[in-house]
Design a protein around this motif. Structure first.
Motif: not given
Length: 441
Positions: A81-82, A132-133, A135-136, A139, A141-142, A185, A189, A208
């Motif tokens: 995932y990363t 990873w954080a 891109r999250r 996108d 997605y908080w 998102p 993701v 994050y």
């Protein structure tokens, strides 16, 4: 070998290699992901850290089965995932370049490669988690990893809401996806798993928050600058205090301004000039609407006047036709009745029609003058004056001077502009706390 896994073999002093392999495979065989993480039946993983951890437990009885599986799960998640492997290769190439500059250009063996990766393992892991954080958040997605770990969710609210980009022509997001869904998102993701262990998830939660502060800190400073500059514009009641205005804003209002006000994502915007231009455009639109409404009213009046003239003409035609048809039979009767109408009636006499109406009663004028006098006395009383002064003191008469960044001739866009969720009502507690932790200064 001496046993170190008291949880698995409580009261056992020594364990053999065969028992350690058997019990490790038995625990890992409960889930397909764990079997794949430790390298399958051969126990030879592609990752150097997992392979080293498994060999240390099997050959030397170091650690425990829980620790081996936790390490294998973490490395498998990082690889899936990363961009852990990409950052690892970059670190490896940097070390090789440094060795070549020092004159050590010998070919590296597999052990040397694992040793170089081991030196930068912590840095590579941190870089992978930060990416990873980031891109999250970009996108849209908080939802914080801690909320997902504890399975927190707001009642009667969806876990995922759409996200909108404040500047669609300036996007920074990873468009790589296994499907054709361009909504944000993205499903890739949202459906991604969080870190599998508590230690790694706690580390991801801290990363994050840092990324949230780094991405939203700069636009929040621009938002504060906007409030300060707009407060320098006088209103009917005076100058608004920017501190009071900012203190009244909620998280939902702040996120709405981040989503709807594109100028916040630029440095050096002249908010005063922009406010004046908006007011001028609104005034022009209002004048245009009033002009169009007046033109429509004139058209309606013209149509009504034309209809009135037509109806009047028709009535005159009807009256003429009726008079001509009834004039011959009524000649004799008119002659006989002329004598009757020569006498003057007291009701319809000239003196009665020219009489002016009587003036209104004196009592009404006295009451009206008395009411006006009471109003004037109320306006001049100290109580009314104090209320009026208090209303005028609601806003200061001079603007509050707070230094801000200068205006640029060409505002520059920020480097990171994320997708913004359409609402924050769905965010659980840890996600709201992460937003509240962002500071403009």
């Amino acid at each position: 070998m001496e046993n170190e896994d008291d949880k698995m073999w409580d009261g056992v002093d020594f364990t053999c290699k065969k028992c350690r392999i058997e019990w490790l495979w038995r625990e890992a065989g409960k889930t397909p992901d764990d079997r794949e993480a430790i390298g399958g039946f051969s126990l030879q993983s592609d990752d150097w850290e997992t392979r080293q951890c498994v060999e240390g437990f099997v050959e030397l009885a170091e650690g425990s089965i829980v620790e081996v599986l936790a390490t294998a799960r973490e490395k498998a998640w990082l690889k899936r995932y990363t961009k852990h492997d990409d950052f690892g290769e970059h670190a490896l190439m940097a070390q090789k370049s440094s060795r070549e500059e020092q004159g050590e250009g010998e070919e590296d063996s597999e052990e040397d490669r694992d040793l170089m990766l081991m030196r930068d393992s912590s840095q590579v892991r941190d870089l992978a988690l930060h990416d990873w954080a980031r891109r999250r958040i970009l996108d849209g997605y908080w939802v914080c990893p801690a909320d997902t770990w504890y399975r927190l969710q707001v009642p009667d609210q969806p876990l995922v809401v759409p996200a909108i980009h404040p500047c669609p022509w300036n996007r920074e997001c990873d468009e790589e996806s296994d499907d054709d869904d361009h909504n944000h998102p993205r499903r890739v993701v949202v459906n991604a798993q969080i870190p599998p262990t508590f230690a790694l998830c706690e580390l991801a939660y801290g990363v994050y928050i840092k990324q949230m502060r780094g991405i939203l800190g700069h636009p929040l400073r621009n938002l504060v600058r906007k409030i300060i500059m707009e407060s320098a514009i006088p209103t009917i009641k005076g100058y608004e205090d920017p501190a009071q205005r900012a203190s009244r804003m909620t998280i939902e209002e702040v996120v709405a301004m981040l989503r709807e006000e594109e100028g916040i994502w630029y440095d050096g915007v002249d908010w005063i000039e922009r406010r004046r231009n908006e007011e001028e455009n609104a005034r022009r639109r209002l004048d245009q609407v009033e002009t169009e409404a007046a033109m429509r009213i004139d058209d309606v009046d013209d149509i009504k006047g034309e209809d009135t003239r037509h109806s009047h003409n028709r009535k005159e035609d009807d009256l003429d036709s009726t008079t001509s048809s009834s004039s011959s039979p009524s000649t004799s009767s008119n002659a006989g009745s002329a004598k009757y109408f020569d006498t003057t009636s007291p009701v319809l006499s000239t003196t009665t029609l020219q009489t002016t109406p009587s003036p209104p009663p004196l009592s009404d004028e006295v009451a009206l003058d008395k009411h006006k006098t009471e109003d004037e006395e109320d306006d001049s009383t100290p109580r009314y004056e104090s209320q009026k002064v208090q209303q005028e003191k609601d806003l200061p008469s001079r603007p509050r001077i707070i230094p801000v960044d200068p205006v640029r001739s060409q505002p520059q866009p920020l480097s990171s502009i994320p997708f913004i969720p359409v609402t924050t009502t769905h965010l659980p507690q840890y996600s709201i706390d992460a937003l509240k932790s962002v500071r403009a200064f």
